[in-house]
Motif scaffolding. Sequence first.
Motif, mmCIF file in Angstrom:
data_model
loop_
_atom_site.group_PDB
_atom_site.id
_atom_site.type_symbol
_atom_site.label_atom_id
_atom_site.label_comp_id
_atom_site.label_asym_id
_atom_site.label_seq_id
_atom_site.Cartn_x
_atom_site.Cartn_y
_atom_site.Cartn_z
ATOM 1 N N GLY A 35 -23.046 0.359 3.952
ATOM 2 C CA GLY A 35 -23.906 1.146 3.073
ATOM 3 C C GLY A 35 -24.999 0.371 2.372
ATOM 4 N N ALA A 36 -25.065 -0.942 2.583
ATOM 5 C CA ALA A 36 -26.132 -1.739 1.954
ATOM 6 C C ALA A 36 -27.471 -1.300 2.526
ATOM 7 N N SER A 37 -28.497 -1.325 1.692
ATOM 8 C CA SER A 37 -29.828 -0.975 2.192
ATOM 9 C C SER A 37 -30.844 -1.981 1.696
ATOM 10 N N GLY A 38 -31.895 -2.129 2.478
ATOM 11 C CA GLY A 38 -32.964 -3.050 2.137
ATOM 12 C C GLY A 38 -34.018 -3.034 3.219
ATOM 13 N N GLU A 39 -35.060 -3.786 3.001
ATOM 14 C CA GLU A 39 -36.157 -3.846 3.951
ATOM 15 C C GLU A 39 -35.698 -4.463 5.267
ATOM 16 N N VAL A 40 -36.238 -3.968 6.362
ATOM 17 C CA VAL A 40 -35.942 -4.517 7.684
ATOM 18 C C VAL A 40 -36.264 -6.011 7.708
ATOM 19 N N ALA A 41 -37.286 -6.428 7.001
ATOM 20 C CA ALA A 41 -37.676 -7.840 6.960
ATOM 21 C C ALA A 41 -36.563 -8.738 6.421
ATOM 22 N N ARG A 42 -35.589 -8.180 5.723
ATOM 23 C CA ARG A 42 -34.506 -8.980 5.135
ATOM 24 C C ARG A 42 -33.264 -9.066 6.020
ATOM 25 N N LEU A 43 -33.302 -8.403 7.179
ATOM 26 C CA LEU A 43 -32.157 -8.466 8.085
ATOM 27 C C LEU A 43 -32.027 -9.862 8.687
ATOM 28 N N VAL A 44 -30.861 -10.176 9.192
ATOM 29 C CA VAL A 44 -30.614 -11.446 9.861
ATOM 30 C C VAL A 44 -30.767 -11.198 11.355
ATOM 31 N N VAL A 45 -31.681 -11.929 11.989
ATOM 32 C CA VAL A 45 -32.015 -11.687 13.394
ATOM 33 C C VAL A 45 -31.646 -12.882 14.254
ATOM 34 N N TYR A 46 -31.020 -12.576 15.385
ATOM 35 C CA TYR A 46 -30.660 -13.582 16.381
ATOM 36 C C TYR A 46 -31.480 -13.286 17.636
ATOM 37 N N THR A 47 -32.165 -14.300 18.160
ATOM 38 C CA THR A 47 -33.007 -14.096 19.342
ATOM 39 C C THR A 47 -32.565 -14.951 20.524
ATOM 40 N N ARG A 48 -31.458 -15.662 20.417
ATOM 41 C CA ARG A 48 -30.992 -16.521 21.513
ATOM 42 C C ARG A 48 -30.082 -15.741 22.452
ATOM 43 N N ALA A 49 -30.569 -14.644 22.928
ATOM 44 C CA ALA A 49 -29.844 -13.782 23.860
ATOM 45 C C ALA A 49 -30.898 -13.116 24.744
ATOM 46 N N PRO A 50 -30.498 -12.268 25.635
ATOM 47 C CA PRO A 50 -31.507 -11.572 26.435
ATOM 48 C C PRO A 50 -32.195 -10.466 25.638
ATOM 49 N N GLY A 51 -32.424 -10.681 24.387
ATOM 50 C CA GLY A 51 -33.076 -9.710 23.523
ATOM 51 C C GLY A 51 -32.966 -10.173 22.094
ATOM 52 N N ALA A 52 -33.053 -9.240 21.171
ATOM 53 C CA ALA A 52 -32.937 -9.551 19.752
ATOM 54 C C ALA A 52 -31.871 -8.665 19.126
ATOM 55 N N VAL A 53 -31.060 -9.265 18.268
ATOM 56 C CA VAL A 53 -29.998 -8.551 17.558
ATOM 57 C C VAL A 53 -30.252 -8.709 16.069
ATOM 58 N N ALA A 54 -30.302 -7.581 15.347
ATOM 59 C CA ALA A 54 -30.486 -7.609 13.893
ATOM 60 C C ALA A 54 -29.173 -7.202 13.239
ATOM 61 N N ARG A 55 -28.713 -8.040 12.309
ATOM 62 C CA ARG A 55 -27.449 -7.800 11.616
ATOM 63 C C ARG A 55 -27.694 -7.565 10.128
ATOM 64 N N CYS A 56 -26.785 -6.837 9.522
ATOM 65 C CA CYS A 56 -26.814 -6.579 8.083
ATOM 66 C C CYS A 56 -26.657 -7.899 7.347
ATOM 67 N N SER A 57 -27.483 -8.136 6.350
ATOM 68 C CA SER A 57 -27.393 -9.379 5.583
ATOM 69 C C SER A 57 -26.215 -9.360 4.616
#
Length: 87
Positions: A35-57
Amino acid sequence: MRETTTLDGNALAGVLDAVFGEDMTTALGTCGACGASGEVARLVVYTRAPGAVARCSACSAVLMVFVTVREVTCVDLRGLAALERAT
């Protein structure tokens, strides 16, 4: 041991613009798990895969996955309870 490098949600600016047609880094995302909310810019992003994964901070739940294959971007937003444009 391989070190994992994370970025913030601004790393998704290009793919978000391609998918939504506008800057979504300032949009408010709500985690479907905690239920946490915030700007997309504050998400934790991993790009060392065949794409990008954004996780809840807050809880590390997967919120968004973007994979581009043969010029088609596949989008999975099922971890989000809501995604609202900034006003």
